[in-house]
Scaffold this active site. Sequence first.
Site, PDB file in Angstrom:
ATOM      1  N   ALA A 222      13.242   4.018  -4.710  1.00  0.00           N
ATOM      2  CA  ALA A 222      13.317   3.184  -3.512  1.00  0.00           C
ATOM      3  C   ALA A 222      13.259   1.728  -3.989  1.00  0.00           C
ATOM      4  CB  ALA A 222      12.179   3.531  -2.554  1.00  0.00           C
ATOM      5  N   VAL A 223      12.954   0.801  -3.119  1.00  0.00           N
ATOM      6  CA  VAL A 223      13.097  -0.618  -3.473  1.00  0.00           C
ATOM      7  C   VAL A 223      12.257  -1.012  -4.695  1.00  0.00           C
ATOM      8  CG1 VAL A 223      11.525  -1.155  -1.572  1.00  0.00           C
ATOM      9  CG2 VAL A 223      12.843  -2.973  -2.586  1.00  0.00           C
TER      10      VAL A 223
ATOM     11  N   ASN B 127      15.231  10.346  -9.049  1.00  0.00           N
ATOM     12  CA  ASN B 127      14.732  10.276  -7.677  1.00  0.00           C
ATOM     13  C   ASN B 127      14.873  11.648  -7.045  1.00  0.00           C
ATOM     14  OD1 ASN B 127      13.805   8.272  -5.542  1.00  0.00           O
ATOM     15  ND2 ASN B 127      15.428   9.360  -4.456  1.00  0.00           N
TER      16      ASN B 127
ATOM     17  N   LYS C 205       5.813   6.907  -2.797  1.00  0.00           N
ATOM     18  CA  LYS C 205       4.812   6.694  -1.751  1.00  0.00           C
ATOM     19  C   LYS C 205       3.457   7.188  -2.245  1.00  0.00           C
ATOM     20  CE  LYS C 205       6.174   7.046   2.887  1.00  0.00           C
ATOM     21  NZ  LYS C 205       6.181   5.637   3.025  1.00  0.00           N
TER      22      LYS C 205
ATOM     23  N   ASN D  57       0.682   2.162  -4.925  1.00  0.00           N
ATOM     24  CA  ASN D  57      -0.572   1.561  -4.447  1.00  0.00           C
ATOM     25  C   ASN D  57      -1.623   2.635  -4.207  1.00  0.00           C
ATOM     26  OD1 ASN D  57      -0.697  -1.196  -4.373  1.00  0.00           O
ATOM     27  ND2 ASN D  57       0.436  -1.355  -2.442  1.00  0.00           N
TER      28      ASN D  57
ATOM     29  N   SER E 107       1.847  -5.981  -8.556  1.00  0.00           N
ATOM     30  CA  SER E 107       1.840  -6.958  -7.477  1.00  0.00           C
ATOM     31  C   SER E 107       3.091  -7.818  -7.528  1.00  0.00           C
ATOM     32  CB  SER E 107       0.613  -7.853  -7.580  1.00  0.00           C
ATOM     33  OG  SER E 107       0.651  -8.804  -6.540  1.00  0.00           O
TER      34      SER E 107
ATOM     35  N   GLY F 194       5.592  -7.529  -4.855  1.00  0.00           N
ATOM     36  CA  GLY F 194       6.629  -7.024  -3.972  1.00  0.00           C
ATOM     37  C   GLY F 194       7.930  -6.742  -4.717  1.00  0.00           C
TER      38      GLY F 194
ATOM     39  N   LYS G 193      -6.332  -4.196  -8.497  1.00  0.00           N
ATOM     40  CA  LYS G 193      -5.214  -4.446  -7.578  1.00  0.00           C
ATOM     41  C   LYS G 193      -5.704  -4.420  -6.121  1.00  0.00           C
ATOM     42  CE  LYS G 193      -0.990  -4.886  -5.931  1.00  0.00           C
ATOM     43  NZ  LYS G 193      -0.750  -4.165  -4.745  1.00  0.00           N
TER      44      LYS G 193
ATOM     45  N   HIS H 237      -7.464  -7.617  -5.463  1.00  0.00           N
ATOM     46  CA  HIS H 237      -6.412  -8.641  -5.359  1.00  0.00           C
ATOM     47  C   HIS H 237      -5.877  -8.682  -3.923  1.00  0.00           C
ATOM     48  CE1 HIS H 237      -2.111  -9.485  -4.998  1.00  0.00           C
ATOM     49  NE2 HIS H 237      -2.263 -10.387  -5.938  1.00  0.00           N
ATOM     50  N   ASN H 238      -5.567  -7.519  -3.377  1.00  0.00           N
ATOM     51  CA  ASN H 238      -5.029  -7.480  -2.010  1.00  0.00           C
ATOM     52  C   ASN H 238      -6.062  -7.955  -0.995  1.00  0.00           C
ATOM     53  OD1 ASN H 238      -2.953  -6.211  -3.411  1.00  0.00           O
ATOM     54  ND2 ASN H 238      -2.485  -4.839  -1.725  1.00  0.00           N
TER      55      ASN H 238
ATOM     56  N   GLU I  63      -6.120 -11.568  -1.060  1.00  0.00           N
ATOM     57  CA  GLU I  63      -4.895 -12.023  -0.386  1.00  0.00           C
ATOM     58  C   GLU I  63      -5.113 -12.073   1.138  1.00  0.00           C
ATOM     59  OE1 GLU I  63      -1.330  -9.875  -1.765  1.00  0.00           O
ATOM     60  OE2 GLU I  63      -0.803  -9.611   0.333  1.00  0.00           O
TER      61      GLU I  63
ATOM     62  N   LYS J  45      -1.653  -2.589   5.826  1.00  0.00           N
ATOM     63  CA  LYS J  45      -1.334  -1.282   5.259  1.00  0.00           C
ATOM     64  C   LYS J  45      -2.576  -0.594   4.710  1.00  0.00           C
ATOM     65  CE  LYS J  45       3.455  -1.686   3.726  1.00  0.00           C
ATOM     66  NZ  LYS J  45       4.078  -1.769   2.391  1.00  0.00           N
TER      67      LYS J  45
ATOM     68  N   HIS K 255     -41.514   1.532   5.607  1.00  0.00           N
ATOM     69  CA  HIS K 255     -40.623   1.408   4.443  1.00  0.00           C
ATOM     70  C   HIS K 255     -41.231   0.556   3.326  1.00  0.00           C
ATOM     71  CE1 HIS K 255     -37.483   3.680   6.309  1.00  0.00           C
ATOM     72  NE2 HIS K 255     -37.435   2.878   7.358  1.00  0.00           N
TER      73      HIS K 255
HETATM   74  P1  NBP Z   1       8.126   4.078  -0.639  1.00  0.00           P
HETATM   75  O1  NBP Z   1       6.666   3.899  -0.639  1.00  0.00           O
HETATM   76  O2  NBP Z   1       8.886   3.894   0.613  1.00  0.00           O
HETATM   77  O3  NBP Z   1       8.436   5.567  -1.186  1.00  0.00           O
HETATM   78  C1  NBP Z   1       9.757   6.064  -1.223  1.00  0.00           C
HETATM   79  C2  NBP Z   1       9.975   6.830  -2.507  1.00  0.00           C
HETATM   80  O4  NBP Z   1       9.060   7.929  -2.610  1.00  0.00           O
HETATM   81  C3  NBP Z   1      11.364   7.431  -2.538  1.00  0.00           C
HETATM   82  O5  NBP Z   1      11.851   7.336  -3.862  1.00  0.00           O
HETATM   83  C4  NBP Z   1      11.101   8.874  -2.146  1.00  0.00           C
HETATM   84  O6  NBP Z   1      12.071   9.775  -2.584  1.00  0.00           O
HETATM   85  C5  NBP Z   1       9.817   9.115  -2.876  1.00  0.00           C
HETATM   86  N1  NBP Z   1       9.116  10.343  -2.474  1.00  0.00           N
HETATM   87  C6  NBP Z   1       8.489  10.657  -1.326  1.00  0.00           C
HETATM   88 BR1  NBP Z   1       8.394   9.586   0.136  1.00  0.00          BR
HETATM   89  N2  NBP Z   1       7.951  11.879  -1.338  1.00  0.00           N
HETATM   90  C7  NBP Z   1       8.242  12.384  -2.540  1.00  0.00           C
HETATM   91  C8  NBP Z   1       7.955  13.614  -3.163  1.00  0.00           C
HETATM   92  N3  NBP Z   1       7.230  14.556  -2.555  1.00  0.00           N
HETATM   93  N4  NBP Z   1       8.423  13.808  -4.411  1.00  0.00           N
HETATM   94  C9  NBP Z   1       9.137  12.860  -5.045  1.00  0.00           C
HETATM   95  N5  NBP Z   1       9.430  11.667  -4.515  1.00  0.00           N
HETATM   96  C10 NBP Z   1       8.985  11.426  -3.264  1.00  0.00           C
HETATM   97  O7  NBP Z   1       8.809   3.199  -1.795  1.00  0.00           O
HETATM   98  P2  NBP Z   1       8.538   1.669  -2.212  1.00  0.00           P
HETATM   99  O8  NBP Z   1       8.416   0.792  -1.043  1.00  0.00           O
HETATM  100  O9  NBP Z   1       9.554   1.395  -3.260  1.00  0.00           O
HETATM  101  O10 NBP Z   1       7.090   1.718  -2.905  1.00  0.00           O
HETATM  102  C11 NBP Z   1       6.805   2.559  -4.014  1.00  0.00           C
HETATM  103  C12 NBP Z   1       5.331   2.440  -4.369  1.00  0.00           C
HETATM  104  O11 NBP Z   1       5.061   1.102  -4.770  1.00  0.00           O
HETATM  105  C13 NBP Z   1       4.390   2.729  -3.197  1.00  0.00           C
HETATM  106  O12 NBP Z   1       3.256   3.411  -3.656  1.00  0.00           O
HETATM  107  C14 NBP Z   1       4.004   1.362  -2.711  1.00  0.00           C
HETATM  108  O13 NBP Z   1       2.765   1.360  -2.043  1.00  0.00           O
HETATM  109  C15 NBP Z   1       3.958   0.599  -4.018  1.00  0.00           C
HETATM  110  N6  NBP Z   1       4.094  -0.846  -3.916  1.00  0.00           N
HETATM  111  C16 NBP Z   1       4.930  -1.412  -3.009  1.00  0.00           C
HETATM  112  C17 NBP Z   1       5.055  -2.790  -2.935  1.00  0.00           C
HETATM  113  C18 NBP Z   1       5.983  -3.411  -1.963  1.00  0.00           C
HETATM  114  O14 NBP Z   1       5.979  -4.656  -1.836  1.00  0.00           O
HETATM  115  N7  NBP Z   1       6.808  -2.650  -1.254  1.00  0.00           N
HETATM  116  C19 NBP Z   1       4.340  -3.588  -3.828  1.00  0.00           C
HETATM  117  C20 NBP Z   1       3.527  -3.001  -4.758  1.00  0.00           C
HETATM  118  C21 NBP Z   1       3.411  -1.625  -4.790  1.00  0.00           C
HETATM  119  P3  NBP Z   1      13.332  10.131  -1.622  1.00  0.00           P
HETATM  120  O15 NBP Z   1      14.326   9.034  -1.860  1.00  0.00           O
HETATM  121  O16 NBP Z   1      13.803  11.449  -2.117  1.00  0.00           O
HETATM  122  O17 NBP Z   1      12.819  10.173  -0.215  1.00  0.00           O
END
Ligand code: NBP
Length: 479
Positions: free
Chosen positions: A11-12, A33, A75, A102, A128, A130, A182, A185-186, A189, A260, A451
């Site tokens: 994902a992103v 993926n 996730k 996270n 950290s 994004g 981490k 840190h949040n 923030e 979150k 006490h």
């Molecule tokens: P998401 O948190 O939206 O997760 C989506 C990803 O998880 C997809 O690749 C999805 O695969 C995969 N996934 C899921 Br849902 N269930 C799964 C399973 N059972 N087996 C395998 N893969 C599975 O993605 P994100 O926003 O890129 O964040 C990723 C991590 O980074 C998270 O833990 C997030 O908290 C952390 N984080 C995010 C940020 C931010 O700014 N967004 C910053 C720092 C850390 P699929 O494509 O097959 O559905």
Amino acid sequence: ARANIGVVGLAVMGSNLARNLASREGNVVAVYNRSRAKTDELVRDHPEAGFVPAFSYDEFAASLVKPRTAVIMVKAGGPTDAVIDELVRVFEPGDIIVDGGNALFSDTIRREKAVRETGINFVGMGVSGGEEGALLGPSLMPGGSDESWITLGPILRSIAAVAEGEPCVTHIGHDGAGHFVKMVHNGIEYADMQLIAEAYDLIRRGTGKTPAEIADVFAEWNRGELESYLIEITAEVLRQVDAETQKPLVDVILDQAGAKGTGAWTVQTALSLGVPVSGIAEATFARSLSSHPEQRSVSRDLPGPADALDVADADAFIEEVRLALYASKIVAYSQGFDEIRAGAAEYGWDIDLGAVSKIWRGGCIIRAQFLNRIADAYAATPDLPVLLTAPYFVEALGRGQDAWRRIVQTAAGAGIPAPAFSSSLAYYDGLRAERLPAALIQGQRDFFGAHTYKRIDKDGTFHTLWSGDRTEIEAEDTH
Ligand code: NBP
């Protein structure tokens, strides 16, 4: 096998981290993926990266040279556990699984323990910054074993943000230490954002300046000791005009702040460690209060002060708000570092607090000039018991405290909520106090629950026979 590092979860965050890794000399990156479409898209859109795509966990493992090293970016929670189970199935002892999601640090402690039994290394890593940070250079907070750091260190140093010539990554400590740091840190923030929001609100209500004019104030502040990413983006947000209504965007955004959960984790953890993080707590609660429209709508007519705030000298007022903001910010960071110190003591981590402040100088949301002052403070006194007692901060607090008090008074008098400003000041005065009314609380506790209490003038533990003749007896220490 030809990839030296792999990423699971595209994902992103995962796809940006994979691209960052691929852009560094010497890296060949395997990608996987769960659903195939994301892998196909990433490989198609970024031929320059030379990704090695895999479409099953077995294929993914086979594409990695040993020790296999993979970063999970899915996730947090159940999905992370599911991916770990699959990687443990296809990896071998000595291989390294990094969770960059996270995760809650206690989950990381549990996972590290379970994975370690298989001989595979498990590293929980805070990431950290994004999506942009993941792509161009995040601040990285890896935990895990010393052995895994040998392999991971050079790779992570190559992709991390750089601040003043130093990569924003350090081996934080074992098992959950990275995710713990981490989390805090949040939390910091949250506090920093709330303090900035309170400053904006006071200036707006006190001086009647428009958001665009206040944007100039923040831009100016960003040239001084408050210089930071959050102050910089605050100016950008305040300057933005809504295309549809031509109003300041901030005036058309619904005033309900989302969350979150990492702020709440920081506060919950602080409560169990017995560490006051009032700035972070107030910031977290302020978001909760904002997000209860049903309570706010029935409360709108509650009585408030008769007079609205009317500031005579706008420039002087703004300078006092700036000083109050800086003083409150020192308190919030000091409390956050205190929580890290307490967490390290509780969980047996050897955390270098100065190094933590340095890796937050780039890549992450709370990046700021100010972190150099924290690094200096810990360099001078590594076991500093309260960060804000370091000479630089004492000077800054001394310079700001009169203004800080006046701003808190003004806010209270005008009925403008400034929970983080005022609770930070209360914490500061609590630390300063020669005697606290905690003595009375001990008396009350002894009265209703036997006490016991200690005395200032002799050793031992005492109890007053409250329901008897009220003489004092020496007692067992039962708290
Ligand atoms: P998401 O948190 O939206 O997760 C989506 C990803 O998880 C997809 O690749 C999805 O695969 C995969 N996934 C899921 Br849902 N269930 C799964 C399973 N059972 N087996 C395998 N893969 C599975 O993605 P994100 O926003 O890129 O964040 C990723 C991590 O980074 C998270 O833990 C997030 O908290 C952390 N984080 C995010 C940020 C931010 O700014 N967004 C910053 C720092 C850390 P699929 O494509 O097959 O559905």
